[in-house]
Design a protein around this motif. Structure first.
Motif, PDB file in Angstrom:
ATOM      1  N   LEU A 103       0.826  -1.204   0.000  1.00  0.00           N
ATOM      2  CA  LEU A 103       0.000   0.000   0.000  1.00  0.00           C
ATOM      3  C   LEU A 103       0.861   1.255   0.000  1.00  0.00           C
ATOM      4  O   LEU A 103       1.893   1.312   0.661  1.00  0.00           O
ATOM      5  N   TYR A 104       0.394   2.244  -0.739  1.00  0.00           N
ATOM      6  CA  TYR A 104       1.042   3.554  -0.682  1.00  0.00           C
ATOM      7  C   TYR A 104       0.700   4.200   0.656  1.00  0.00           C
ATOM      8  O   TYR A 104      -0.365   3.943   1.223  1.00  0.00           O
ATOM      9  N   PRO A 105       1.584   5.052   1.176  1.00  0.00           N
ATOM     10  CA  PRO A 105       1.327   5.657   2.488  1.00  0.00           C
ATOM     11  C   PRO A 105      -0.019   6.374   2.608  1.00  0.00           C
ATOM     12  O   PRO A 105      -0.649   6.331   3.661  1.00  0.00           O
ATOM     13  N   LYS A 106      -0.488   7.003   1.535  1.00  0.00           N
ATOM     14  CA  LYS A 106      -1.762   7.715   1.619  1.00  0.00           C
ATOM     15  C   LYS A 106      -2.952   6.759   1.741  1.00  0.00           C
ATOM     16  O   LYS A 106      -4.046   7.185   2.095  1.00  0.00           O
ATOM     17  N   MET A 107      -2.754   5.479   1.478  1.00  0.00           N
ATOM     18  CA  MET A 107      -3.832   4.496   1.556  1.00  0.00           C
ATOM     19  C   MET A 107      -3.875   3.757   2.899  1.00  0.00           C
ATOM     20  O   MET A 107      -4.798   2.987   3.150  1.00  0.00           O
ATOM     21  N   ILE A 110      -7.021   4.226   4.985  1.00  0.00           N
ATOM     22  CA  ILE A 110      -8.198   3.537   4.448  1.00  0.00           C
ATOM     23  C   ILE A 110      -8.179   2.075   4.891  1.00  0.00           C
ATOM     24  O   ILE A 110      -9.196   1.528   5.318  1.00  0.00           O
ATOM     25  N   CYS A 111      -7.028   1.457   4.805  1.00  0.00           N
ATOM     26  CA  CYS A 111      -6.877   0.064   5.243  1.00  0.00           C
ATOM     27  C   CYS A 111      -7.217  -0.065   6.723  1.00  0.00           C
ATOM     28  O   CYS A 111      -7.980  -0.946   7.127  1.00  0.00           O
ATOM     29  N   MET A 138      -7.733  -7.720   9.158  1.00  0.00           N
ATOM     30  CA  MET A 138      -6.595  -7.058   8.520  1.00  0.00           C
ATOM     31  C   MET A 138      -6.468  -7.509   7.062  1.00  0.00           C
ATOM     32  O   MET A 138      -6.147  -6.710   6.186  1.00  0.00           O
ATOM     33  N   SER A 139      -6.728  -8.778   6.808  1.00  0.00           N
ATOM     34  CA  SER A 139      -6.679  -9.315   5.444  1.00  0.00           C
ATOM     35  C   SER A 139      -7.729  -8.665   4.559  1.00  0.00           C
ATOM     36  O   SER A 139      -7.457  -8.294   3.413  1.00  0.00           O
ATOM     37  N   ALA A 140      -8.930  -8.536   5.092  1.00  0.00           N
ATOM     38  CA  ALA A 140     -10.005  -7.890   4.335  1.00  0.00           C
ATOM     39  C   ALA A 140      -9.664  -6.425   4.065  1.00  0.00           C
ATOM     40  O   ALA A 140      -9.899  -5.915   2.960  1.00  0.00           O
ATOM     41  N   GLY A 141      -9.096  -5.764   5.061  1.00  0.00           N
ATOM     42  CA  GLY A 141      -8.682  -4.372   4.871  1.00  0.00           C
ATOM     43  C   GLY A 141      -7.603  -4.230   3.818  1.00  0.00           C
ATOM     44  O   GLY A 141      -7.644  -3.328   2.981  1.00  0.00           O
ATOM     45  N   ILE A 148      -8.938  -0.858  -4.105  1.00  0.00           N
ATOM     46  CA  ILE A 148      -9.256   0.578  -4.212  1.00  0.00           C
ATOM     47  C   ILE A 148      -8.067   1.328  -4.783  1.00  0.00           C
ATOM     48  O   ILE A 148      -8.216   2.187  -5.659  1.00  0.00           O
ATOM     49  N   GLN A 149      -6.888   1.006  -4.298  1.00  0.00           N
ATOM     50  CA  GLN A 149      -5.653   1.643  -4.779  1.00  0.00           C
ATOM     51  C   GLN A 149      -5.451   1.379  -6.271  1.00  0.00           C
ATOM     52  O   GLN A 149      -5.004   2.244  -7.011  1.00  0.00           O
TER      53      GLN A 149
END
Length: 152
Positions: A103-107, A110-111, A138-141, A148-149
């Motif tokens: 994941l990018y830091p901005k995401m 959201i997670c 956590m897996s679902a997130g 989404i990303q």
């Protein structure tokens, strides 16, 4: 121009391999966490190793942003573990490092929001008083945020 739009709807090999790694290790670790309320550390290390190898092969230039993201998310879970007097398991902290590698830091927020809302909705009892498997949330997130990303 239509060629560019057509391309945006299909995943690259890098994204497909990343998603496969996410799904395989998420399923394995979620099942372990549900059954035993703990996960194997070697599987955690294998997940992080596979994620790093995927980045080395496909996205060497972007790899550092994912490592920074991993350190941020792992540190957040480590802080939560210390604040809650170790009610959050060490496996959850390691899975946080794994999450950040995709994941990018901005995401990250959201997670974190997806997994927290899922845990609160499903585990609607008083969460602080009992242990429950958090890696499935956590897996679902992670999977949700990764998709989404990809689309945005």
């Amino acid at each position: 121009m239509t060629e560019k739009l057509w391309y945006n709807y299909f995943m690259t090999l890098y994204q497909i391999v990343s998603l496969v790694i996410i799904l395989v290790f998420s399923i394995i670790l979620s099942v372990q966490d549900i059954k035993r309320l703990q996960v194997g550390i070697f599987i955690q290390w294998a997940s992080i190793f596979c994620a790093l190898i995927c980045h080395i092969i496909f996205a060497r230039n972007e790899m550092w942003i994912f490592i920074i993201s991993s350190m941020i998310l792992g540190s957040i879970y480590f802080a939560i573990r210390k604040i809650t007097k170790e009610k959050l398991g060490l496996g959850d902290v390691w899975f946080g490092f794994f999450q950040g590698l995709f994941l990018y830091p901005k995401m990250l927020w959201i997670c974190f929001a997806i997994e927290t809302l899922l845990a609160l909705c499903i585990e609607n009892k008083k969460i602080g008083h009992k242990k429950f498997p958090f890696i499935p949330y956590m897996s679902a997130g992670l999977a949700g945020t990764y998709l989404i990303q990809f689309f945005f």
